[in-house]
Write an enzyme that holds these catalytic residues in place. Structure first.
Site, PDB file in Angstrom:
ATOM      1  N   CYS A  78       0.853  -1.202   0.034  1.00 11.44           N
ATOM      2  CA  CYS A  78       0.114   0.030  -0.005  1.00 11.44           C
ATOM      3  C   CYS A  78       1.009   1.221  -0.086  1.00 11.44           C
ATOM      4  O   CYS A  78       1.939   1.064   0.538  1.00 11.44           O
ATOM      5  CB  CYS A  78      -0.998  -0.087   1.124  1.00 11.44           C
ATOM      6  SG  CYS A  78      -2.100  -1.161   1.362  1.00 11.44           S
ATOM      7  N   ASP A  79       0.361   2.417  -0.384  1.00 14.87           N
ATOM      8  CA  ASP A  79       0.961   3.648  -0.348  1.00 14.87           C
ATOM      9  C   ASP A  79      -0.032   4.659  -0.431  1.00 14.87           C
ATOM     10  O   ASP A  79      -1.218   4.712  -0.971  1.00 14.87           O
ATOM     11  CB  ASP A  79       1.802   3.881  -1.459  1.00 14.87           C
ATOM     12  CG  ASP A  79       2.807   5.120  -1.274  1.00 14.87           C
ATOM     13  OD1 ASP A  79       3.713   5.206  -0.947  1.00 14.87           O
ATOM     14  OD2 ASP A  79       2.297   6.229  -1.749  1.00 14.87           O
ATOM     15  N   SER A  80       0.041   5.553   0.574  1.00 19.12           N
ATOM     16  CA  SER A  80      -0.837   6.885   0.709  1.00 19.12           C
ATOM     17  C   SER A  80      -0.242   7.967   0.411  1.00 19.12           C
ATOM     18  O   SER A  80       0.890   8.347   1.003  1.00 19.12           O
ATOM     19  CB  SER A  80      -1.494   6.687   2.238  1.00 19.12           C
ATOM     20  OG  SER A  80      -2.284   5.249   2.421  1.00 19.12           O
TER      21      SER A  80
END
Length: 211
Positions: A78-80
């Site tokens: 994941c990456d935000s």
């Protein structure tokens, strides 16, 4: 089925644990700046998805190289990032940057984007992939100067996307969210469930035994 979280984020781990999944944590070693620089004018969604893909792929490749890795495995990366005023920002890193961001977003809204990538391995080989992005609009309150000083002094906003948390001290300064709260924390449960289904994994099969 082995579930591997390709992230060092304690918030993502906490979301999964609260939802009945106890993942193995294998932190990726990708150079996020290099990946970002290699992309040509990506949209915010394309950027976070590319970073999530790189993290999942890097961890999957290491599991692939492990001759003993014969277990059916799913890797989730994941990456935000926060999109505010047309600018996409990640972790501020310093108190000065975090302060500037809070001054610009206080009393307004921003879109928190979390890219997700799922890689399924069987007998050490990649057999399926799925990816997607979840966007949630966050409404920020306006902390007083004293409150902002105190928040920055904790160090919490320096190491999180957009310089705020929903599930920590930053939650005091979030008026509301329009969309998926778990995605704001770092990993969207409904999107992850759909991506797991795309690679042939039923999320209920991953639930830990509950007393």
């Amino acid at each position: 089925m082995r579930f591997v979280l390709a992230s060092a984020s304690p918030a993502r781990l906490a979301v999964l644990r609260a939802a009945g999944v106890e993942p193995d944590v294998v932190v990726s070693g990708v150079d996020e700046d290099a990946i970002t620089a290699s992309l040509s004018n990506p949209t915010p969604s394309e950027l976070v998805t590319a970073l999530a893909r790189a993290k999942a792929d890097e961890v999957a490749s290491r599991l692939n190289d492990d001759a003993a890795e014969s277990v059916d495995t799913v890797v989730v990366g994941c990456d935000s990032m926060l999109s505010i005023g047309g600018e996409v920002v990640g972790k501020p890193g310093t108190a000065d940057v975090a302060r500037t961001r809070w001054k610009s977003m206080a009393g307004g809204t921003g879109d928190l984007l979390t890219g997700h990538a799922v890689v399924r391995l069987r007998d050490g080989a990649v057999v399926a992939r799925a990816e997607g992005t979840r966007t949630t609009t966050v409404q920020f309150s306006t902390p007083s100067d004293a409150e902002l000083d105190a928040y920055l002094a904790t160090g919490e906003p320096l190491a999180v996307a957009g310089a705020f948390t929903l599930d920590g001290l930053g939650g005091w300064f979030v008026e509301g969210v329009d969309g998926d709260p778990s995605s704001v924390i770092g990993i969207s449960l409904p999107l992850t469930r759909r991506l797991l289904a795309e690679v042939g994994v039923d999320v209920v099969s991953l639930w830990s035994a509950r007393s």
